[in-house]
Design a protein around this motif. Structure first.
Motif, PDB file in Angstrom:
ATOM      1  N   GLY A  12     -34.412  54.635  57.499  1.00 15.43           N
ATOM      2  CA  GLY A  12     -33.667  53.214  56.712  1.00 15.43           C
ATOM      3  C   GLY A  12     -32.490  53.527  56.426  1.00 15.43           C
ATOM      4  N   ILE A  13     -32.131  54.593  55.702  1.00 16.05           N
ATOM      5  CA  ILE A  13     -30.929  54.988  55.253  1.00 16.05           C
ATOM      6  C   ILE A  13     -29.806  54.991  56.089  1.00 16.05           C
ATOM      7  CG2 ILE A  13     -29.394  56.643  53.862  1.00 16.05           C
ATOM      8  CD1 ILE A  13     -31.882  57.301  52.218  1.00 16.05           C
ATOM      9  N   VAL A  14     -30.156  55.569  57.366  1.00 17.54           N
ATOM     10  CA  VAL A  14     -29.283  55.809  58.362  1.00 17.54           C
ATOM     11  C   VAL A  14     -28.879  54.365  58.909  1.00 17.54           C
ATOM     12  CG1 VAL A  14     -28.802  56.940  60.631  1.00 17.54           C
ATOM     13  CG2 VAL A  14     -29.841  58.111  58.907  1.00 17.54           C
ATOM     14  N   ALA A  15     -30.153  53.515  59.283  1.00 14.88           N
ATOM     15  CA  ALA A  15     -29.671  52.175  59.835  1.00 14.88           C
ATOM     16  C   ALA A  15     -28.963  51.344  58.900  1.00 14.88           C
ATOM     17  CB  ALA A  15     -31.073  51.709  60.303  1.00 14.88           C
ATOM     18  N   THR A  16     -29.507  51.423  57.530  1.00 11.60           N
ATOM     19  CA  THR A  16     -28.614  50.503  56.635  1.00 11.60           C
ATOM     20  C   THR A  16     -27.305  50.808  56.373  1.00 11.60           C
ATOM     21  OG1 THR A  16     -30.765  50.163  55.675  1.00 11.60           O
ATOM     22  CG2 THR A  16     -29.156  49.232  54.638  1.00 11.60           C
ATOM     23  N   LEU A  17     -26.836  52.098  56.483  1.00  7.91           N
ATOM     24  CA  LEU A  17     -25.582  52.418  56.216  1.00  7.91           C
ATOM     25  C   LEU A  17     -24.754  51.980  57.456  1.00  7.91           C
ATOM     26  CD1 LEU A  17     -25.877  56.062  55.073  1.00  7.91           C
ATOM     27  CD2 LEU A  17     -24.903  54.319  53.621  1.00  7.91           C
ATOM     28  N   GLY A  18     -25.105  52.300  58.779  1.00  9.69           N
ATOM     29  CA  GLY A  18     -24.610  51.568  59.811  1.00  9.69           C
ATOM     30  C   GLY A  18     -24.259  50.285  59.867  1.00  9.69           C
ATOM     31  N   VAL A  19     -25.489  49.663  59.731  1.00  5.78           N
ATOM     32  CA  VAL A  19     -25.435  47.942  59.745  1.00  5.78           C
ATOM     33  C   VAL A  19     -24.520  47.545  58.827  1.00  5.78           C
ATOM     34  CG1 VAL A  19     -26.791  45.944  59.754  1.00  5.78           C
ATOM     35  CG2 VAL A  19     -27.653  47.902  61.197  1.00  5.78           C
ATOM     36  N   GLY A  20     -24.864  48.084  57.512  1.00  3.47           N
ATOM     37  CA  GLY A  20     -24.183  47.638  56.358  1.00  3.47           C
ATOM     38  C   GLY A  20     -22.290  47.536  56.594  1.00  3.47           C
ATOM     39  N   SER A  21     -22.053  48.815  57.278  1.00  5.07           N
ATOM     40  CA  SER A  21     -20.518  49.034  57.279  1.00  5.07           C
ATOM     41  C   SER A  21     -20.091  48.054  57.990  1.00  5.07           C
ATOM     42  CB  SER A  21     -20.341  50.484  57.732  1.00  5.07           C
ATOM     43  OG  SER A  21     -20.802  50.854  58.952  1.00  5.07           O
ATOM     44  N   GLY A  22     -20.956  47.638  59.266  1.00  6.72           N
ATOM     45  CA  GLY A  22     -20.391  46.721  60.216  1.00  6.72           C
ATOM     46  C   GLY A  22     -20.158  45.373  59.604  1.00  6.72           C
ATOM     47  N   ILE A  23     -21.466  44.797  58.885  1.00  2.80           N
ATOM     48  CA  ILE A  23     -21.460  43.745  58.238  1.00  2.80           C
ATOM     49  C   ILE A  23     -20.257  43.449  57.149  1.00  2.80           C
ATOM     50  CG2 ILE A  23     -22.580  41.948  57.033  1.00  2.80           C
ATOM     51  CD1 ILE A  23     -23.583  42.187  60.172  1.00  2.80           C
ATOM     52  N   ALA A  24     -20.006  44.513  56.587  1.00  6.44           N
ATOM     53  CA  ALA A  24     -19.031  44.612  55.511  1.00  6.44           C
ATOM     54  C   ALA A  24     -17.558  44.330  56.146  1.00  6.44           C
ATOM     55  CB  ALA A  24     -18.866  45.916  54.802  1.00  6.44           C
ATOM     56  N   VAL A  72     -24.670  51.382  66.916  1.00  7.37           N
ATOM     57  CA  VAL A  72     -24.629  50.064  67.633  1.00  7.37           C
ATOM     58  C   VAL A  72     -23.925  48.892  66.888  1.00  7.37           C
ATOM     59  CG1 VAL A  72     -25.430  48.444  69.275  1.00  7.37           C
ATOM     60  CG2 VAL A  72     -25.950  50.744  69.617  1.00  7.37           C
ATOM     61  N   VAL A  73     -24.571  48.910  65.840  1.00  7.96           N
ATOM     62  CA  VAL A  73     -24.358  47.688  65.074  1.00  7.96           C
ATOM     63  C   VAL A  73     -22.687  47.730  64.264  1.00  7.96           C
ATOM     64  CG1 VAL A  73     -24.751  46.104  62.952  1.00  7.96           C
ATOM     65  CG2 VAL A  73     -26.605  46.677  64.709  1.00  7.96           C
ATOM     66  N   ALA A  74     -22.583  48.965  63.916  1.00  8.73           N
ATOM     67  CA  ALA A  74     -21.305  49.328  63.344  1.00  8.73           C
ATOM     68  C   ALA A  74     -20.162  49.281  64.239  1.00  8.73           C
ATOM     69  CB  ALA A  74     -21.536  50.815  62.559  1.00  8.73           C
ATOM     70  N   TRP A  75     -20.335  49.751  65.473  1.00 11.09           N
ATOM     71  CA  TRP A  75     -19.108  49.719  66.473  1.00 11.09           C
ATOM     72  C   TRP A  75     -19.128  48.296  66.972  1.00 11.09           C
ATOM     73  CZ3 TRP A  75     -15.756  53.135  67.892  1.00 11.09           C
ATOM     74  CH2 TRP A  75     -14.984  52.843  69.139  1.00 11.09           C
ATOM     75  N   LEU A  76     -20.126  47.465  67.054  1.00 10.95           N
ATOM     76  CA  LEU A  76     -19.813  46.033  67.689  1.00 10.95           C
ATOM     77  C   LEU A  76     -19.347  45.074  66.562  1.00 10.95           C
ATOM     78  CD1 LEU A  76     -23.134  45.547  69.868  1.00 10.95           C
ATOM     79  CD2 LEU A  76     -20.692  45.794  70.436  1.00 10.95           C
ATOM     80  N   CYS A  77     -19.718  45.316  65.295  1.00 13.55           N
ATOM     81  CA  CYS A  77     -19.040  44.677  64.305  1.00 13.55           C
ATOM     82  C   CYS A  77     -17.796  44.944  63.955  1.00 13.55           C
ATOM     83  CB  CYS A  77     -19.929  44.599  63.100  1.00 13.55           C
ATOM     84  SG  CYS A  77     -21.542  43.757  63.207  1.00 13.55           S
ATOM     85  N   GLY A  78     -17.649  46.407  63.899  1.00 11.08           N
ATOM     86  CA  GLY A  78     -16.126  46.690  63.692  1.00 11.08           C
ATOM     87  C   GLY A  78     -15.233  46.135  64.841  1.00 11.08           C
ATOM     88  N   ALA A  79     -15.765  46.315  66.007  1.00 10.52           N
ATOM     89  CA  ALA A  79     -14.824  45.577  66.952  1.00 10.52           C
ATOM     90  C   ALA A  79     -14.456  44.070  66.718  1.00 10.52           C
ATOM     91  CB  ALA A  79     -15.297  46.031  68.287  1.00 10.52           C
ATOM     92  N   MET A  80     -15.598  43.390  66.542  1.00 11.44           N
ATOM     93  CA  MET A  80     -15.478  41.997  66.323  1.00 11.44           C
ATOM     94  C   MET A  80     -14.477  41.777  65.081  1.00 11.44           C
ATOM     95  SD  MET A  80     -18.690  39.270  65.232  1.00 11.44           S
ATOM     96  CE  MET A  80     -19.509  39.944  66.485  1.00 11.44           C
ATOM     97  N   ALA A  81     -14.645  42.459  64.018  1.00 16.75           N
ATOM     98  CA  ALA A  81     -13.949  42.244  62.676  1.00 16.75           C
ATOM     99  C   ALA A  81     -12.253  42.591  63.060  1.00 16.75           C
ATOM    100  CB  ALA A  81     -14.177  43.223  61.665  1.00 16.75           C
ATOM    101  N   ALA A  82     -11.964  43.930  63.984  1.00 16.31           N
ATOM    102  CA  ALA A  82     -10.776  44.160  64.514  1.00 16.31           C
ATOM    103  C   ALA A  82     -10.094  43.012  65.165  1.00 16.31           C
ATOM    104  CB  ALA A  82     -10.518  45.526  65.023  1.00 16.31           C
ATOM    105  N   ARG A  83     -11.042  42.564  66.052  1.00 17.13           N
ATOM    106  CA  ARG A  83     -10.374  41.351  66.997  1.00 17.13           C
ATOM    107  C   ARG A  83      -9.983  40.325  66.369  1.00 17.13           C
ATOM    108  NH1 ARG A  83      -7.165  39.971  71.168  1.00 17.13           N
ATOM    109  NH2 ARG A  83      -7.685  38.083  72.033  1.00 17.13           N
ATOM    110  N   ARG A  84     -10.944  40.087  65.227  1.00 11.88           N
ATOM    111  CA  ARG A  84     -10.479  38.741  64.355  1.00 11.88           C
ATOM    112  C   ARG A  84      -9.507  38.783  63.746  1.00 11.88           C
ATOM    113  NH1 ARG A  84     -12.561  33.276  63.698  1.00 11.88           N
ATOM    114  NH2 ARG A  84     -11.958  32.769  61.626  1.00 11.88           N
ATOM    115  N   LEU A  85      -9.211  40.160  63.049  1.00  9.22           N
ATOM    116  CA  LEU A  85      -8.054  40.405  62.243  1.00  9.22           C
ATOM    117  C   LEU A  85      -6.963  40.115  63.056  1.00  9.22           C
ATOM    118  CD1 LEU A  85      -7.253  40.941  59.336  1.00  9.22           C
ATOM    119  CD2 LEU A  85      -7.682  43.089  59.848  1.00  9.22           C
ATOM    120  N   GLU A  86      -7.050  40.999  64.034  1.00 12.35           N
ATOM    121  CA  GLU A  86      -5.698  40.636  65.068  1.00 12.35           C
ATOM    122  C   GLU A  86      -5.178  39.297  65.335  1.00 12.35           C
ATOM    123  OE1 GLU A  86      -6.353  42.951  68.786  1.00 12.35           O
ATOM    124  OE2 GLU A  86      -7.025  44.684  67.731  1.00 12.35           O
TER     125      GLU A  86
END
Length: 581
Positions: free
Chosen positions: A414-426, A502-516
């Motif tokens: 649960g910690i591993v998944a929450t850290l990754g998902v949380g960093s992407g959503i953040a 997966v969630v961290a990578w996809l959300c990070g890419a989405m955030a980078a694209r949005r910020l660009e």
């Protein structure tokens, strides 16, 4: 001047959101009625203990409540820094304005339960009743002034203490307690409710709690009433005098602290910060844009008092979750302390750009896809490292203390998944829900870093939803017992890692694209909030979240200033476009 400040506060309150005043009035009146009812229905042998506890609860409420709700935001001392006003009179006026409001009124009604207690305690001797009632009335007034002044003093001290590590720790304990109460406080509701009838019938009994509470000034008027009712007028006068002296000292301290502070915002360092050599001794991070951002983020999370407050609040959140589990008789829940810390990755990081003030202009000036991607990925890594280490460490410690090793694998998954998902959503919410805060060099209070309730709620529900695959595997693993198959353990860990990555990578890419594509608008929302330049374009989900987050931020800013939210200005030429359309 005092009258002018009181009228200024009343004017601000008339233009603030009415539902907040109504809600505060309803809750305050309910608490005051509960205080009176508890005193009246308590058994004679327990009535003193009940009122003693009620007065102590009101004192704690005034100490903690304004800190958690930023209760001093109506008239803040820094608003008057440039005005040629006598500092002592300004502090006295700011303190006096606090008494004009719902909080002080309902607190006064509740404290007046001392008068009812005095009548019952001294009955039926008329002379004793009269002396006890007068003692209770004087003690009630002094206690009200003491409680309110102490609340303002503590709030001001916390603002000053945010320039020190000790102050950050004190604020973090309070925020951690609040968060844990919101999430798992219901676990102790049943034990508390079942203990109320016993408390009303027997009081504290032989626990010795009454002796401890008697040391606090909130108990002194009650002790004075008891002394007056028994004919010990000298003791009653001494207790009232002691309370008057304590009130005078607290009022003087509050007046001194409620004057504008014009010094440094942080304590001057006498040496290098702890942990700084970890990143500078040798080559730890790569000499790339990503390495630079990671190093900057790790240093900021460690050094900045307001970022450090987020980290410490997360740790205390996990600790209090474990304590609630032990109190409720479910020590196995203590292992969830690490998941609670990991959950704060998405909540504490939901406004990373706003926490930096207007520093986003540096990225605007040097705008490039590579720099934007490095900034997003570096912030994700900084979040995971900063809160991931205490998350694993806290869960491991709690399992050592409780012996609940059967749940180690599900908890770590649960910690591993929450850290990754949380960093992407953040990072996604930091871009679409960016909210202006106070620039770091101008911050005073614990709530100055900026936050957005809408973004936090969206981040919370998004994290709880996106960790679903891990939960679907971890729950069967938790209930499978000691004879669980090895493949199920490996599957849970593998699903957690894949889920988080997966969630961290996809959300990070989405955030980078949005910020660009929205970098100028994102900076405008920080530098010029509420102007036409911040108006989003498009009709997708991210545009909808962006618009809702900005509306929430503007409404919160207007409410904090006691203003009604003004409609956003239309873009230049919009009227012409409408006519042409």
């Amino acid at each position: 001047m005092v009258g002018e400040l009181i009228r200024l506060k009343l004017t601000i309150q008339r233009h603030s959101l009415s539902w907040k005043r109504v809600l505060g009035l309803v809750l305050g009146v309910a608490a005051a009625i509960a205080t009176w009812l508890a005193v009246l229905v308590a058994a004679p042998a327990a009535r003193s203990d009940v009122l003693l506890f009620a007065l102590a609860a009101w004192l704690v409420g005034w100490l903690v409540g304004p800190i958690l709700t930023s209760g001093a935001a109506v008239l803040r001392p820094e608003y008057f820094t440039l005005l040629p006003l006598p500092r002592q009179w300004l502090g006295l006026g700011l303190l006096a304005s606090v008494f004009v409001g719902v909080g002080a009124a309902v607190t006064g009604v509740a404290i007046l339960a001392l008068v009812g207690y005095a009548v019952v305690a001294a009955w039926p001797v008329a002379s004793s009743v009269a002396v006890a009632v007068v003692t209770a009335a004087v003690g009630s007034v002094l206690l009200l002034v003491f409680v309110v002044a102490l609340s303002r003093m503590v709030y001001a001290l916390l603002g000053a203490a945010m320039r020190t590590r000790m102050g950050v720790e004190i604020a973090a304990i309070q925020y951690g307690l609040m968060l844990s109460s919101m999430f798992v406080g219901w676990l102790i509701v049943s034990p508390v409710i079942s203990a109320v009838p016993v408390f009303l019938r027997e009081g504290f009994g032989g626990l010795g709690v009454s002796g401890l509470l008697n040391l606090f000034p909130s108990s002194w008027p009650l002790l004075a009433v008891d002394a007056a009712a028994s004919g010990d007028y000298a003791s009653a006068a001494g207790l009232i005098g002691a309370l008057a002296l304590a009130t005078a000292l607290v009022v003087a301290a509050a007046v001194a602290l409620l004057t504008p502070y014009v010094g440094n915002r942080t304590v001057r360092r006498r040496g290098r910060p702890w942990g700084s050599r970890v990143l500078t001794r040798g080559r730890v991070l790569p000499a790339t844009p990503l390495g630079a951002v990671v190093g900057k983020e790790l240093r900021t999370w460690w050094r900045d008092p307001w970022r450090s407050l987020e980290v410490r609040s997360s740790i205390w959140f996990g600790i209090f979750v474990a304590i609630y589990g032990v109190i409720a008789g479910i020590p196995q829940l203590a292992g969830l302390a690490g998941i609670a810390v990991a959950l704060m990755v998405g909540l504490s990081g939901a406004n990373l750009f706003g926490q930096d003030g207007t520093a986003l202009w540096q990225l605007v000036v040097a705008q490039s896809p590579r720099a934007v991607r490095a900034d997003i990925r570096g912030r994700q890594i900084g979040l995971v490292v900063t809160l991931g280490v205490p998350a694993f460490g806290l869960s491991l410690l709690m399992m050592l203390l409780t012996g609940a090793w059967d749940f180690a694998v599900p908890v770590f998954a649960g910690i591993v998944a929450t850290l990754g998902v949380g960093s992407g959503i953040a990072v996604v919410m930091s871009v679409v829900g960016v909210t202006p805060g106070v620039d770091p060099h101008r911050r005073v209070n614990a709530t100055d870093a900026g936050e957005n309730n809408f973004s936090i709620n969206v981040a919370l529900w998004a994290i709880l939803t996106l960790v679903g695959p891990t939960v679907a595997v971890a729950v069967p693993l938790s209930v499978s017992g000691p004879d669980r198959p090895a493949w199920l353990v490996l599957a849970a860990l593998a699903v957690a890692v894949v889920n988080g990555l997966v969630v961290a990578w996809l959300c990070g890419a989405m955030a980078a694209r949005r910020l660009e594509t929205h970098l100028p608008e994102t900076f405008a929302r920080l530098r010029y909030p509420g102007t036409a330049a911040t108006k989003g374009r498009g009709g997708g989900l991210l545009d909808y979240l962006s618009g809702q987050a900005e509306s929430s931020a503007l409404a919160a800013a207007a409410a904090a200033k006691g203003e009604k939210q003004a409609p956003q200005k239309k873009e230049p030429g919009s009227r012409t476009k409408e006519r042409v359309g």
